[in-house]
Design an enzyme around this catalytic site. Structure first.
Site, PDB file in Angstrom:
ATOM      1  N   ARG A  97      42.649 -17.733   6.844  1.00 17.40           N
ATOM      2  CA  ARG A  97      41.963 -18.371   7.972  1.00 17.40           C
ATOM      3  C   ARG A  97      40.452 -18.322   7.787  1.00 17.40           C
ATOM      4  O   ARG A  97      39.738 -19.232   8.195  1.00 17.40           O
ATOM      5  CB  ARG A  97      42.390 -17.703   9.281  1.00 17.40           C
ATOM      6  CG  ARG A  97      43.802 -18.075   9.694  1.00 17.40           C
ATOM      7  CD  ARG A  97      44.295 -17.328  10.916  1.00 17.40           C
ATOM      8  NE  ARG A  97      44.618 -15.935  10.601  1.00 17.40           N
ATOM      9  CZ  ARG A  97      44.157 -14.891  11.268  1.00 17.40           C
ATOM     10  NH1 ARG A  97      43.327 -15.069  12.286  1.00 17.40           N
ATOM     11  NH2 ARG A  97      44.510 -13.671  10.924  1.00 17.40           N
TER      12      ARG A  97
ATOM     13  N   HIS B 281      49.494  -7.937  12.977  1.00 17.25           N
ATOM     14  CA  HIS B 281      48.721  -8.961  12.279  1.00 17.25           C
ATOM     15  C   HIS B 281      49.331 -10.312  12.615  1.00 17.25           C
ATOM     16  O   HIS B 281      50.554 -10.467  12.590  1.00 17.25           O
ATOM     17  CB  HIS B 281      48.763  -8.711  10.768  1.00 17.25           C
ATOM     18  CG  HIS B 281      47.715  -9.459  10.007  1.00 17.25           C
ATOM     19  ND1 HIS B 281      47.766 -10.820   9.825  1.00 17.25           N
ATOM     20  CD2 HIS B 281      46.578  -9.043   9.385  1.00 17.25           C
ATOM     21  CE1 HIS B 281      46.716 -11.206   9.121  1.00 17.25           C
ATOM     22  NE2 HIS B 281      45.975 -10.144   8.842  1.00 17.25           N
TER      23      HIS B 281
END
Length: 539
Positions: free
Chosen positions: A243, A227
């Site tokens: 995000r 990740h």
């Protein structure tokens, strides 16, 4: 102990499988505490499902296989995208609550690698809410029994038929079998192979190893997702929702560096691209304190407080107020795209052994899209449960016993009289995997890794075991060594870069490698995938 169906694992896939076969006698055997261990309860971002009329199954299918480097099993992907909406509505029926728009529709946010906003969520604690709903529903059924703090150390397999598993009781140290007409593996991945991981302590690859040891086929084991955003040092997940809600990545020069790696999608590129970008920024000296900045301070406080509540609290605990200052993040070992090879009924090549969730391979290909994992747990958990329930209608225990298997395990334990610290060997293995088999790989490093893994394996018999924790670590180390070899050998075999697998000595993606590496016992082979199999599903 006997049951109709044994489910090994305690996350979303295990729980959904149990619900599907609730009219049979079911034992859920959990290494930790049910609902408080495993990855589902820690998942923050969301659940991908097609609900908007402007979205489509074809778009979700294409996004998934494109993100997966076109080596996904297209039949499994089709099942995922077509069943994800139904299973999300089932979750709401079980008691989970998803965020809604002002008009009452299920709210959906953007996630990386997707052409449409299809990630359903409950703030940034989606997995926690899913497990709450599943557990609440399971509590209504007396035939579902939950056995906590037990570790599966061996499957009971005779003549390629699985009859349950042998367990280590982590409270007493006892070794005991559970016999079952059908067994479902839902043990998750192996993030603990790496020193920096978002995974909880239970994720040591047990399901991969105990199935492989009995002749199960595994697929795509080289594909390990890192990740892009974990808390620096700890690896604790910083959800993609950050995000998705507008978080910006920049380096120590305040450059928005994703423009160099994916100008079109920027921060919402696929995880493999963003992870390598961050890794490269750090390696080339443009990082800050071992990471890069991830900033949401430009967002309204109410957005952060409502939609990123968990992240706000997580960073406040270490003295950072993300409403006012940036986070510092770096890649963290997160998800195994590879795993047990299954068909559309979640059957493995071992009769009576089913699998679902992260322990399986084929759904996500070379890279998983954020939001597809939670959908995976529910779609294939339901299918595994249904298939196991149908299997037990026509199969029995066949007078099987496990006395010899248990005796061998006890003899093995009693022979451990060395002086090596087992946890030190685990730490050595993790360092090897991070140094040579992580985000960027090459032939020399992978070969060196195999040599070091072999050396660690030779030392396993020389460990000292003083108590249950050492015993647990011993069995976990054995499993981790098996999985480390599978990952490293597969990574060495694939002489190209694709998705999460990046070889700096073979940086290009090659058409001849569009396919899957499969391992069974000492055999490893490659099966080519023709692009036409994907076109058939997109017409």
């Amino acid at each position: 102990m006997k049951t109709d169906i044994l489910i090994i694992g305690g996350g979303g896939a295990a729980a959904r499988a149990a619900i599907e076969c609730r009219d049979k006698n079911v034992i859920i055997a959990v290494k930790g505490l049910f609902g408080k261990s495993g990855c589902t309860v820690m998942a923050e971002g969301g659940y991908n499902a097609v609900f908007n009329p402007k979205d489509s199954f074809k778009k979700h299918f294409y996004d998934t296989v494109k993100g997966g480097g076109f080596i996904n099993n297209p039949k499994l992907v089709e099942i995922l995208v077509k069943n994800a909406p139904k299973e999300l509505l089932n979750l709401e029926r079980f008691g989970a609550l998803f965020d809604r728009t002002e008009d009452g529709f299920i709210a959906q946010r953007p996630f990386g690698g997707q052409s449409f906003n299809r990630t359903c969520y409950c703030g940034d604690r989606t997995g926690h809410e899913i497990m709450r709903g599943l557990m609440e529903y399971i509590s209504k059924f007396e035939r579902i029994k939950i056995l906590e703090e037990v570790m599966a150390i061996k499957l009971i397999v005779k003549d390629n038929r699985c009859y349950g598993a042998i367990f280590l009781d982590l409270k007493t140290g006892n070794i005991f079998p559970i016999f079952a007409k059908a067994t479902i593996l839902a043990t998750g991945g192996a993030g603990q192979l790496y020193p920096i991981t978002s995974n909880p302590i239970q994720k040591t690859g047990d399901g991969f190893a105990i199935a492989y040891n009995e002749g199960a086929e595994l697929i795509d084991m080289e594909m390990v997702q890192f990740h892009p955003t974990g808390m620096v040092g700890t690896g604790i997940l910083v959800t993609e929702a950050v995000r998705g809600e507008g978080g910006i990545l920049y380096n120590k020069y305040k450059e928005r560096f994703m423009v160099r790696y994916d100008k079109e999608r920027m921060e919402l590129s696929t995880r493999d691209v963003v992870a390598r970008a961050i890794y490269k920024e750090i390696q080339e000296g443009r990082g800050v304190n071992g990471g890069v900045y991830l900033d949401v301070s430009h967002l309204p406080n109410e957005v952060i407080e409502k939609k990123l509540e968990t992240m706000l609290k997580q960073f406040l605990r270490v003295g950072i107020d993300i409403r006012k200052e940036p986070m510092i993040v770096s890649p963290t070992a997160h998800h195994f795209m590879g795993g047990l090879k299954i068909n559309e009924r979640c059957e493995t090549n071992i009769i009576g052994l089913f699998a679902c969730g992260e322990v399986t391979g084929g759904v996500h290909g070379a890279n998983r899209l954020g939001g597809n994992a939670l959908a995976d747990t529910q779609v294939f958990g339901a299918i595994a449960g249904k298939s196991a329930k149908e299997f037990v209608e026509n199969h029995d225990f066949n007078n099987i016993d496990a006395e010899e298997d248990v005796a061998k395990i006890l003899e093995e334990i009693n022979s451990l009289k060395g002086d090596l610290n087992v946890y030190n060997l685990i730490e050595d293995l993790r360092k090897v995997m991070w140094d040579y088999v992580s985000i960027i790989r090459n032939e020399d490093g992978l070969k060196k890794a195999l040599e070091k893994i072999d050396e660690i394996e030779r030392n396993i018999d020389n460990v000292k075991v003083n108590g249950i924790i050492d015993l647990q670590n011993y069995f976990e180390l054995k499993n981790m060594v098996v999985v480390a070899k599978l990952v490293t050998k597969s990574a060495l075999y694939r002489k190209e870069s694709r998705g999460a697998h990046y070889r700096e000595d073979f940086p290009e993606t090659k058409e001849e490698w569009r396919g899957n590496i499969i391992i069974k016992g000492k055999k490893m082979w490659f099966e080519k995938l023709d692009y036409s199999v994907f076109q058939n599903f997109l017409e």
